[in-house]
Write an enzyme that holds these catalytic residues in place. Structure first.
Site, short mmCIF file in Angstrom:
data_model
loop_
_atom_site.label_atom_id
_atom_site.label_comp_id
_atom_site.label_asym_id
_atom_site.label_seq_id
_atom_site.Cartn_x
_atom_site.Cartn_y
_atom_site.Cartn_z
N GLY A 46 -2.80 92.92 22.26
CA GLY A 46 -3.71 91.71 22.41
C GLY A 46 -2.73 90.84 21.76
O GLY A 46 -2.12 89.96 22.95
N GLU A 47 -3.26 89.75 20.97
CA GLU A 47 -2.61 88.74 20.24
C GLU A 47 -2.15 88.69 18.89
O GLU A 47 -3.16 88.69 17.87
CB GLU A 47 -3.82 87.98 21.15
CG GLU A 47 -3.31 86.06 20.45
CD GLU A 47 -2.29 85.38 21.21
OE1 GLU A 47 -0.85 85.35 21.08
OE2 GLU A 47 -2.10 85.93 22.58
N CYS A 78 3.12 96.52 22.21
CA CYS A 78 2.63 95.27 22.19
C CYS A 78 2.54 94.24 21.38
O CYS A 78 3.61 94.33 20.48
CB CYS A 78 2.25 95.13 23.23
SG CYS A 78 2.58 93.93 24.41
N ILE A 133 2.83 93.33 30.01
CA ILE A 133 1.75 92.26 30.06
C ILE A 133 2.22 91.14 28.41
O ILE A 133 1.82 91.35 27.58
CB ILE A 133 0.14 93.12 29.89
CG1 ILE A 133 -0.15 94.25 30.64
CG2 ILE A 133 -0.80 91.84 30.63
CD1 ILE A 133 -1.52 94.49 30.27
N HIS A 170 2.78 99.14 26.45
CA HIS A 170 1.24 99.31 26.61
C HIS A 170 1.11 100.93 26.69
O HIS A 170 0.66 101.02 27.81
CB HIS A 170 0.36 98.79 27.37
CG HIS A 170 0.34 97.15 27.02
ND1 HIS A 170 -1.03 96.55 25.96
CD2 HIS A 170 0.68 95.97 27.21
CE1 HIS A 170 -0.85 95.55 25.49
NE2 HIS A 170 0.00 95.37 26.08
N GLU A 172 -1.05 103.19 26.31
CA GLU A 172 -2.27 102.79 26.40
C GLU A 172 -3.18 102.78 27.67
O GLU A 172 -4.30 102.73 27.75
CB GLU A 172 -3.45 102.45 24.45
CG GLU A 172 -4.05 101.04 24.89
CD GLU A 172 -2.39 100.33 24.90
OE1 GLU A 172 -1.20 100.46 24.25
OE2 GLU A 172 -2.28 99.01 24.82
#
Ligand code: GLN
Length: 191
Positions: A46-47, A78, A133, A170, A172
C-alpha cells in the site's frame, strides 16, 4: 489458527483471500482490539506514509509494537516492510520493530513494476515469481537478521529477524501460496 491482516489501506483483501485458501481464520485489523487472540499479523502493500497516519489515528502504533515485542509472528510485504523498519532514511514514522534500513521506491515508478523469479531460503519446489511494484529494497540488516533472498545483483529483498518476516515484493498478488504457508509455520512456533 487466527491470523490478522492490517486493513487500514492497501491490498489487505488479497492477503485475506490467500489465508482463507490455506484454511486459516483471517481477521481484518483496524483497531487495537482486533489484535486480541491473533497468532500472527500481516501488514500488506500500500502506502507506508498512509499506514503511519491511520495507525496513529486509530491508536495502533503501540499495540503493533507490543505485538511484535511479544514474539508473535509479523510479516510486512512492500509498504508493510517499510512500516516495520527501524530506519527508512528520512523523517517518516514507522513501527521501528525490525533491525533493517530500507530505501523506498528503490526500483523506480509504478510503470517500472516487474516480476522476477527468486530463490528464497526456506521455500522448496523451485523459484518464486515475485511481483515488485514501487518496491523498497533492504539496504542494511542488523546482526540478528537473516537474509532470505536477493536479486542477482545482491539487492536484499526478503529477510527475517526472529518472529519478523519482511518481503519487498507482493506474495498476495500471485497464486503461489508457499510464502504464506512459510509464514504460518512461523506463527505456529512463537519466538
Ligand atoms: N511505494 C510504497 C511506499 O513507499 C510501497 C509500494 C507498495 O506497497 N507496493 O509505501
Amino acid at each position: 489458527m487466527r491470523i490478522g491482516v492490517l486493513a487500514l489501506q492497501g491490498d489487505f483483501a488479497e492477503h485475506v483471500q490467500m489465508l482463507r485458501q490455506l484454511k486459516v481464520e483471517a481477521i481484518e485489523v483496524r483497531l487495537p482490539a482486533h489484535l486480541d487472540g491473533l497468532d500472527g499479523l500481516i501488514m500488506p502493500g500500500g502506502e507506508s506514509t498512509t499506514f503511519a497516519k491511520l495507525a496513529l489515528r486509530f491508536g495502533l502504533i503501540q499495540p503493533l509494537q507490543q505485538f511484535a515485542a511479544s514474539g508473535k509472528a509479523m510479516w510486512g510485504t512492500c509498504a508493510g516492510l517499510i512500516f516495520m523498519a527501524k530506519d527508512v532514511g528520512r523523517d517518516q514514522p514507522t513501527l521501528g520493530v525490525m533491525d533493517i534500513t530500507v530505501k523506498r521506491n528503490a526500483f523506480g515508478r509504478q510503470v517500472d513494476s516487474f516480476i522476477t523469479p527468486l530463490v528464497i531460503a526456506g521455500l522448496d519446489k523451485g523459484t518464486y515469481d515475485a511481483v515488485f511494484i514501487r518496491a523498497p529494497l533492504i539496504e542494511t540488516v542488523g546482526d540478528n537478521v537473516i537474509v532470505l533472498s536477493t536479486l542477482l545483483d545482491g539487492t536484499i529483498v526478503a529477510a527475517r529477524e526472529n518472529n519478523m518476516l519482511a518481503t519487498s515484493f507482493h506474495p498476495e498478488l500471485t497464486r503461489d501460496l508457499r510464502l504464506h504457508a512459510f509464514f504460518l509455520t512461523m506463527c505456529q512456533h512463537r519466538q
